[in-house]
Design an enzyme around this catalytic site. Structure first.
Site, PDB file in Angstrom:
ATOM      1  N   ASP A   1       0.854  -1.183   0.000  1.00  0.00           N
ATOM      2  CA  ASP A   1       0.000   0.000   0.000  1.00  0.00           C
ATOM      3  C   ASP A   1       0.895   1.240   0.000  1.00  0.00           C
ATOM      4  O   ASP A   1       1.648   1.471   0.951  1.00  0.00           O
ATOM      5  CB  ASP A   1      -0.891  -0.035   1.253  1.00  0.00           C
TER       6      ASP A   1
ATOM      7  N   THR B   1      -2.888   5.786  -4.347  1.00  0.00           N
ATOM      8  CA  THR B   1      -1.770   6.569  -3.789  1.00  0.00           C
ATOM      9  C   THR B   1      -0.491   6.333  -4.590  1.00  0.00           C
ATOM     10  O   THR B   1       0.232   7.276  -4.902  1.00  0.00           O
ATOM     11  CB  THR B   1      -1.531   6.185  -2.317  1.00  0.00           C
ATOM     12  N   THR B   2      -0.232   5.071  -4.937  1.00  0.00           N
ATOM     13  CA  THR B   2       0.976   4.755  -5.719  1.00  0.00           C
ATOM     14  C   THR B   2       0.887   5.404  -7.092  1.00  0.00           C
ATOM     15  O   THR B   2       1.861   5.978  -7.590  1.00  0.00           O
ATOM     16  CB  THR B   2       1.150   3.230  -5.843  1.00  0.00           C
TER      17      THR B   2
ATOM     18  N   ASP C   1      -9.245   0.454   1.953  1.00  0.00           N
ATOM     19  CA  ASP C   1      -9.171   1.045   0.604  1.00  0.00           C
ATOM     20  C   ASP C   1     -10.460   0.779  -0.161  1.00  0.00           C
ATOM     21  O   ASP C   1     -11.021   1.672  -0.798  1.00  0.00           O
ATOM     22  CB  ASP C   1      -7.979   0.459  -0.172  1.00  0.00           C
TER      23      ASP C   1
END
Length: 549
Positions: free
Chosen positions: A64, A97-98, A393
């Site tokens: 994550d 997010t990545t 998530d």
């Protein structure tokens, strides 16, 4: 230091570091790109995991993006700005997010090539902003509508968010749990759906398999019943939610009581006991048979409650008190003087159960609960933690999809569509901004390219096939990382909320533009741990953060 007629003039404190012009830009771009590279290998269903060990030796195993960036101790200010993108993305959408960090890194890499060709940072920044605005338009145009009733699509959104994380082992069951939980707490007002995922409590317990993770339509508390004489199971519960203490109140003002003989002492004790008994009698008269108390419960109050057959739990967290009230429809009372049966909540069952090694209190069978609990199970602590992260998530993305009513295909499909459409649109800008817009379009290809690399596929072949499909008009074509083929992701059920993409592109563009506009980094000297510089104007600015003029 400057010189005036041979006389040196000190402007900055001794030891201050200053980096100017292209060197400052290079340093900042490099720091941001290093952060992007650190998380890039975790992107997608075939992304690898990172093991993070802190100074105490605690281990976190995750892929994550935001968890990785929060755990690693970042020193460089430009790198900290990139970490902020991930945090914003997590708060706003919960996933992607990545993606946001990787796009930011690639935008800066492409910008560096333009800087080397003597294109001014302001021109690049302007081109990037215009391209980002156009990208938003195109994304809204290619988005797919989704409704609250479309459970199948919502499950696909949840499973897309959890794919590649520990939760993948029981993805169908977990997706169903996530969708049910979000729909339970969703509220409609003025024709708009609002979902507060804070009303979904996640409790983690080791032991049992991931398959045994369950949705409880009510609340689970990591607490036990306060007194052994109390019932451990109450059917048709009438629940009192109290945010005070069942104890004799301390006086607000300082007071002294002079007791001159033992009889007075006895009366004093009896009066205290009577006050506590009156409290419990009021609770019983109102019809309550379960009490959740935010503060303490006096030993004597415990005895009287047990005698009255009332189950009580003390020192319940404020957030849990609010969730219990929402789940069972109770009012949170601050004073017991005006308690009535209308203030009580209802649940079919309140019971204490042993889960793993510890006891927990379950409040279940609430009518139309507006707060629910997901009890996450797994073999070890690390597995449970990673599954809980995946579920969090998924909860957020399903909530966002319901609120916006729009989704896009995943697996690199929107990025390739944006890249091709932006390249067609860029010449309309004219001037040097066109080059920046083309660089922006090329940067977006990093997402499908990374997905292919992480799956062990040839990224060039994959990009060529993807572009060919999109040029034919198949705007939902993405890379299937299992087979390496290009397939229609709308049909394959790989879907993400529109907000994931819009937020990622907006945040990445903003941070890239901000870093490009910095041409001077002035860093204060590191202050020693002693207090020798305490009186200085700058205070302890430490590291790169200070500007000690």
């Amino acid at each position: 230091m400057a010189t005036l007629q041979g006389q040196p003039v000190l402007i900055l404190k001794e030891g201050t570091q200053r980096t100017v012009g292209r060197d400052a830009q290079r340093m900042n771009i490099l720091a941001a790109r290093v952060i992007a590279e650190a998380v890039r290998s975790t992107l997608g269903p075939k992304g690898m995991d990172k093991m993070l060990v802190d100074s105490l030796g605690d281990v976190v195993i995750t892929n994550d993006g935001v968890t990785i960036l929060k755990e690693i101790d970042v020193e460089h200010p430009a790198a900290k700005m990139v970490v902020e993108i991930a945090k914003t993305q997590e708060n706003e959408v919960g996933d992607g997010t990545t993606t946001a960090v990787v796009i930011a890194g690639e935008l800066l890499k492409r910008a560096e090539e333009l800087l080397d060709n003597e294109i001014h940072p302001t021109v690049i920044a302007n081109g990037y902003r215009l391209a980002a605005e156009k990208a938003m338009e195109i994304l809204r145009e290619i988005a797919i509508d989704v409704s609250k009733e479309d459970e199948e699509t919502l499950k696909k959104i949840a499973s897309t968010a959890m794919t590649g994380k520990g939760a993948e082992v029981a993805i169908d069951k977990l997706s169903e749990i996530v969708v049910k939980a979000v729909k339970a707490v969703a509220e409609e007002s003025n024709g708009k759906i609002e979902v507060d995922t804070d009303n979904i409590k996640i409790e983690k317990r080791t032991g049992a398999s991931v398959e045994e993770t369950e949705l409880i339509e009510g609340i689970v508390l990591d607490k036990e019943v306060v007194h052994p004489g109390m019932p451990k199971k109450v059917k048709n519960a009438k629940i009192l939610v109290f945010n005070g203490a069942l104890e004799v109140k301390e006086t607000e003002t300082d007071a002294k009581i002079n007791i001159t003989d033992p009889e007075m002492l006895q009366k004093f004790i009896e009066q205290e006991e009577k006050m506590i008994k009156d409290m419990v009698d009021k609770i019983a008269e109102a019809g309550a048979n379960v009490v959740f108390c935010q503060k303490g419960i006096d030993d004597l109050a415990q005895y009287y409650l047990a005698k009255a057959g009332i189950l009580a739990v003390r020192r319940v967290k404020k957030s849990d008190i609010e969730k219990i009230a929402k789940a069972c429809g109770a009012k949170i009372l601050t004073d017991l003087r005006d308690i009535s049966s209308e203030d009580l909540g209802e649940a079919e069952l309140v019971e204490e159960k042993k889960i793993g090694d510890e006891k927990m209190v379950f409040v279940t069978g609430c009518k139309n609960p507006k707060a629910v609990t997901i009890l996450v199970r797994g073999g070890t602590e690390h597995i449970v933690d990673e599954i809980a992260r995946g579920i969090e998530d998924a909860l957020k993305v399903v909530a966002v999809a319901l609120e916006d009513g729009k989704v896009v295909a995943g697996a690199g499909a929107p990025e390739i569509e944006l890249s091709l459409r932006l390249k067609e649109w860029a010449p309309s800008l004219g001037g040097r901004e066109q080059l920046a817009a083309e660089a922006f379009a090329a940067a977006l290809e990093i997402i499908p390219k990374t997905l292919a690399e992480n799956a062990g596929l040839d990224p060039i072949d994959v990009l060529v096939d993807l572009k060919a499909e999109h040029e034919k008009g198949n705007k939902y074509a993405g890379v299937d990382v299992e087979t390496g083929k290009v397939v229609d992701m709308k049909e394959a059920g790989v879907l993400e909320p529109l907000r994931i993409k819009t937020q990622a592109i907006e945040s990445a563009t903003e941070v890239a533009v901000m870093l490009l506009r910095i041409d001077d980094v002035i860093a204060a000297k590191e202050l020693s741990k002693g207090k020798e510089d305490e009186g200085d104007e700058g205070g302890d600015m430490g590291g790169m953060g200070g500007m000690g003029f």
